[in-house]
Write a protein that holds these residues in place. Structure first.
Motif, PDB file in Angstrom:
ATOM      1  N   ILE A  90       0.642  -1.081  -0.621  1.00  0.00           N
ATOM      2  CA  ILE A  90       0.069   0.297  -0.187  1.00  0.00           C
ATOM      3  C   ILE A  90       1.174   2.075  -0.086  1.00  0.00           C
ATOM      4  CG2 ILE A  90      -1.460   1.735   1.219  1.00  0.00           C
ATOM      5  CD1 ILE A  90      -2.957  -1.030   2.547  1.00  0.00           C
ATOM      6  N   LYS A  91       1.785   1.368   0.990  1.00  0.00           N
ATOM      7  CA  LYS A  91       2.513   2.050   0.999  1.00  0.00           C
ATOM      8  C   LYS A  91       3.776   2.976  -0.093  1.00  0.00           C
ATOM      9  CE  LYS A  91       5.313   1.193   4.999  1.00  0.00           C
ATOM     10  NZ  LYS A  91       5.522   1.465   5.813  1.00  0.00           N
ATOM     11  N   ALA A  92       4.165   1.525  -0.328  1.00  0.00           N
ATOM     12  CA  ALA A  92       4.780   2.108  -2.101  1.00  0.00           C
ATOM     13  C   ALA A  92       4.138   2.241  -3.260  1.00  0.00           C
ATOM     14  CB  ALA A  92       5.310   0.480  -2.288  1.00  0.00           C
ATOM     15  N   THR A  93       3.025   1.552  -3.323  1.00  0.00           N
ATOM     16  CA  THR A  93       1.830   2.023  -4.150  1.00  0.00           C
ATOM     17  C   THR A  93       1.750   3.379  -3.660  1.00  0.00           C
ATOM     18  OG1 THR A  93       1.065  -0.375  -4.623  1.00  0.00           O
ATOM     19  CG2 THR A  93      -0.319   1.563  -5.447  1.00  0.00           C
ATOM     20  N   ALA A  94       1.220   3.796  -2.733  1.00  0.00           N
ATOM     21  CA  ALA A  94       0.525   5.400  -3.287  1.00  0.00           C
ATOM     22  C   ALA A  94       2.587   6.028  -2.808  1.00  0.00           C
ATOM     23  CB  ALA A  94       0.560   5.751  -1.218  1.00  0.00           C
ATOM     24  N   LYS A  95       3.144   5.919  -2.594  1.00  0.00           N
ATOM     25  CA  LYS A  95       4.599   6.980  -3.176  1.00  0.00           C
ATOM     26  C   LYS A  95       4.708   6.545  -4.728  1.00  0.00           C
ATOM     27  CE  LYS A  95       8.958   7.431  -2.532  1.00  0.00           C
ATOM     28  NZ  LYS A  95      10.816   7.140  -0.877  1.00  0.00           N
ATOM     29  N   ASP A  96       4.738   5.483  -5.625  1.00  0.00           N
ATOM     30  CA  ASP A  96       4.750   5.524  -7.124  1.00  0.00           C
ATOM     31  C   ASP A  96       4.011   6.339  -7.699  1.00  0.00           C
ATOM     32  OD1 ASP A  96       7.449   3.377  -6.434  1.00  0.00           O
ATOM     33  OD2 ASP A  96       5.338   1.537  -6.760  1.00  0.00           O
ATOM     34  N   LYS A  97       2.366   5.948  -7.110  1.00  0.00           N
ATOM     35  CA  LYS A  97       1.642   7.334  -7.578  1.00  0.00           C
ATOM     36  C   LYS A  97       1.322   8.279  -7.307  1.00  0.00           C
ATOM     37  CE  LYS A  97      -0.047   3.181 -10.289  1.00  0.00           C
ATOM     38  NZ  LYS A  97       0.268   2.935 -11.418  1.00  0.00           N
ATOM     39  N   LEU A 101      -1.980   9.234   1.297  1.00  0.00           N
ATOM     40  CA  LEU A 101      -2.214   8.470   1.987  1.00  0.00           C
ATOM     41  C   LEU A 101      -4.065   8.942   3.226  1.00  0.00           C
ATOM     42  CD1 LEU A 101      -0.289   5.835   3.315  1.00  0.00           C
ATOM     43  CD2 LEU A 101      -1.296   5.558   1.945  1.00  0.00           C
ATOM     44  N   THR A 102      -4.793   8.635   3.047  1.00  0.00           N
ATOM     45  CA  THR A 102      -6.334   8.869   3.414  1.00  0.00           C
ATOM     46  C   THR A 102      -6.822   7.967   3.605  1.00  0.00           C
ATOM     47  OG1 THR A 102      -7.596   9.008   1.388  1.00  0.00           O
ATOM     48  CG2 THR A 102      -6.545  11.214   2.252  1.00  0.00           C
ATOM     49  N   PHE A 103      -8.014   7.764   4.649  1.00  0.00           N
ATOM     50  CA  PHE A 103      -8.968   6.544   4.932  1.00  0.00           C
ATOM     51  C   PHE A 103      -9.720   5.676   4.102  1.00  0.00           C
ATOM     52  CE2 PHE A 103      -9.152   8.756   8.757  1.00  0.00           C
ATOM     53  CZ  PHE A 103      -8.165   7.312   9.706  1.00  0.00           C
ATOM     54  N   ASP A 104     -10.364   6.214   2.721  1.00  0.00           N
ATOM     55  CA  ASP A 104     -10.212   6.263   1.060  1.00  0.00           C
ATOM     56  C   ASP A 104      -9.177   5.700   0.555  1.00  0.00           C
ATOM     57  OD1 ASP A 104     -12.820   6.588   2.506  1.00  0.00           O
ATOM     58  OD2 ASP A 104     -13.286   8.339   0.589  1.00  0.00           O
ATOM     59  N   SER A 105      -8.020   6.376   0.326  1.00  0.00           N
ATOM     60  CA  SER A 105      -7.328   5.779  -0.590  1.00  0.00           C
ATOM     61  C   SER A 105      -6.300   4.433   0.068  1.00  0.00           C
ATOM     62  CB  SER A 105      -6.292   6.330  -0.200  1.00  0.00           C
ATOM     63  OG  SER A 105      -5.168   6.808   0.953  1.00  0.00           O
ATOM     64  N   VAL A 106      -5.900   4.204   1.605  1.00  0.00           N
ATOM     65  CA  VAL A 106      -5.828   3.102   2.079  1.00  0.00           C
ATOM     66  C   VAL A 106      -6.739   1.877   1.728  1.00  0.00           C
ATOM     67  CG1 VAL A 106      -5.394   1.872   4.804  1.00  0.00           C
ATOM     68  CG2 VAL A 106      -4.232   4.142   3.864  1.00  0.00           C
ATOM     69  N   LYS A 107      -7.600   1.898   2.146  1.00  0.00           N
ATOM     70  CA  LYS A 107      -8.786   1.518   1.858  1.00  0.00           C
ATOM     71  C   LYS A 107      -9.105   0.416   0.776  1.00  0.00           C
ATOM     72  CE  LYS A 107     -12.216   0.554   5.242  1.00  0.00           C
ATOM     73  NZ  LYS A 107     -13.363  -0.280   5.348  1.00  0.00           N
ATOM     74  N   ALA A 108      -9.058   1.504  -0.812  1.00  0.00           N
ATOM     75  CA  ALA A 108      -8.935   1.339  -2.263  1.00  0.00           C
ATOM     76  C   ALA A 108      -7.555   0.666  -2.182  1.00  0.00           C
ATOM     77  CB  ALA A 108      -8.825   2.441  -2.950  1.00  0.00           C
ATOM     78  N   LEU A 109      -6.267   1.307  -2.076  1.00  0.00           N
ATOM     79  CA  LEU A 109      -4.786   0.118  -2.097  1.00  0.00           C
ATOM     80  C   LEU A 109      -5.055  -1.061  -1.274  1.00  0.00           C
ATOM     81  CD1 LEU A 109      -2.927   3.871  -1.763  1.00  0.00           C
ATOM     82  CD2 LEU A 109      -3.267   2.168  -3.645  1.00  0.00           C
ATOM     83  N   GLY A 110      -5.512  -1.110  -0.099  1.00  0.00           N
ATOM     84  CA  GLY A 110      -5.118  -2.159   0.408  1.00  0.00           C
ATOM     85  C   GLY A 110      -6.122  -3.315  -0.188  1.00  0.00           C
ATOM     86  N   LYS A 111      -7.694  -2.839  -0.885  1.00  0.00           N
ATOM     87  CA  LYS A 111      -8.138  -3.759  -2.085  1.00  0.00           C
ATOM     88  C   LYS A 111      -6.847  -4.199  -3.095  1.00  0.00           C
ATOM     89  CE  LYS A 111     -13.025  -2.981  -1.291  1.00  0.00           C
ATOM     90  NZ  LYS A 111     -13.792  -2.074  -1.916  1.00  0.00           N
ATOM     91  N   ALA A 112      -6.522  -2.908  -3.680  1.00  0.00           N
ATOM     92  CA  ALA A 112      -5.713  -3.388  -5.185  1.00  0.00           C
ATOM     93  C   ALA A 112      -4.657  -4.455  -4.418  1.00  0.00           C
ATOM     94  CB  ALA A 112      -5.384  -2.473  -5.811  1.00  0.00           C
ATOM     95  N   ALA A 113      -3.974  -4.017  -3.513  1.00  0.00           N
ATOM     96  CA  ALA A 113      -2.025  -4.929  -2.887  1.00  0.00           C
ATOM     97  C   ALA A 113      -2.440  -6.293  -2.659  1.00  0.00           C
ATOM     98  CB  ALA A 113      -1.924  -3.933  -2.214  1.00  0.00           C
ATOM     99  N   LEU A 114      -3.893  -6.487  -1.851  1.00  0.00           N
ATOM    100  CA  LEU A 114      -4.423  -7.809  -2.098  1.00  0.00           C
ATOM    101  C   LEU A 114      -4.075  -8.683  -2.914  1.00  0.00           C
ATOM    102  CD1 LEU A 114      -4.550  -9.481   0.560  1.00  0.00           C
ATOM    103  CD2 LEU A 114      -7.017  -9.160   0.949  1.00  0.00           C
ATOM    104  N   ALA A 115      -5.349  -8.007  -3.641  1.00  0.00           N
ATOM    105  CA  ALA A 115      -5.375  -8.686  -4.920  1.00  0.00           C
ATOM    106  C   ALA A 115      -4.120  -9.168  -5.844  1.00  0.00           C
ATOM    107  CB  ALA A 115      -6.244  -7.774  -6.099  1.00  0.00           C
ATOM    108  N   ALA A 116      -3.087  -8.097  -5.607  1.00  0.00           N
ATOM    109  CA  ALA A 116      -2.063  -8.132  -6.349  1.00  0.00           C
ATOM    110  C   ALA A 116      -1.282  -9.747  -5.980  1.00  0.00           C
ATOM    111  CB  ALA A 116      -0.940  -7.448  -6.651  1.00  0.00           C
ATOM    112  N   ILE A 117      -1.411  -9.071  -3.993  1.00  0.00           N
ATOM    113  CA  ILE A 117      -0.688 -10.575  -3.727  1.00  0.00           C
ATOM    114  C   ILE A 117      -0.901 -11.763  -3.888  1.00  0.00           C
ATOM    115  CG2 ILE A 117       0.002 -11.332  -1.360  1.00  0.00           C
ATOM    116  CD1 ILE A 117       0.105  -8.457  -0.451  1.00  0.00           C
TER     117      ILE A 117
END
Length: 120
Positions: A90-97, A101-117
Motif C-alpha cells: 500500500i505504501k509503495a503504491t501510494a508513493k509510486d503513484k 494516504l487517506t482512509f479512503d485511499s488506504v482502503k482502495a489501495l489495500g484491496k488492490a494490494a491484496l488482489a496483487a498478492i
C-alpha cells in the motif's frame, strides 16, 4: 502534527490486543506522561474519528482517552493494513503513484494490494 500511518497501524494493533473481559485499557494523551507523544496524539485522533472505543479522560493538560477496544470501523481499517506485506505494498503504491494516504485511499489501495498478492 502530520498523520503517520505507521503509528496509526501500531495504535490499532495495540488497542485490538486489549482483553475487554479483564477491563484492560490504554491511556493516550498528555496525562499518561508517555514518551511517545505522537502515538498519544494519533490514539486521540482515532478515537475522535470513531475507530477506537474509549472514555474521555481529558483534563486541563489536554485531550486524553482510555482506549478499551476497536469499533467496527476500526476493525475494518486494521484488517486492511494488518498484514505487513499488504501494508508495505500500500505504501509503495501510494508513493509510486503520488497518492496521499487517506482512509479512503488506504482502503482502495489495500484491496488492490491484496488482489496483487493473491494473484501472484
Amino acid at each position: 502534527m502530520k498523520r503517520d500511518w505507521d503509528i496509526i497501524r501500531d495504535v490499532l494493533i495495540e488497542v485490538e490486543a486489549l482483553d475487554s473481559a479483564q477491563f484492560q485499557s490504554i491511556e493516550y494523551g498528555p496525562a499518561n506522561e508517555s514518551d511517545e507523544p505522537e502515538k498519544d496524539a494519533h490514539g486521540i485522533l482515532l478515537w475522535k474519528a470513531g475507530f477506537i472505543e474509549g472514555s474521555d479522560a481529558s483534563d486541563m493538560d489536554g485531550d486524553a482517552i482510555h482506549a478499551q477496544g476497536l469499533t467496527w470501523a476500526g476493525h475494518d481499517l486494521l484488517d486492511t493494513i494488518r498484514s505487513k506485506a499488504v501494508w508495505e505494498r500500500i505504501k509503495a503504491t501510494a508513493k509510486d503513484k503520488g497518492i496521499e494516504l487517506t482512509f479512503d485511499s488506504v482502503k482502495a489501495l489495500g484491496k488492490a494490494a491484496l488482489a496483487a498478492i493473491i494473484g501472484s
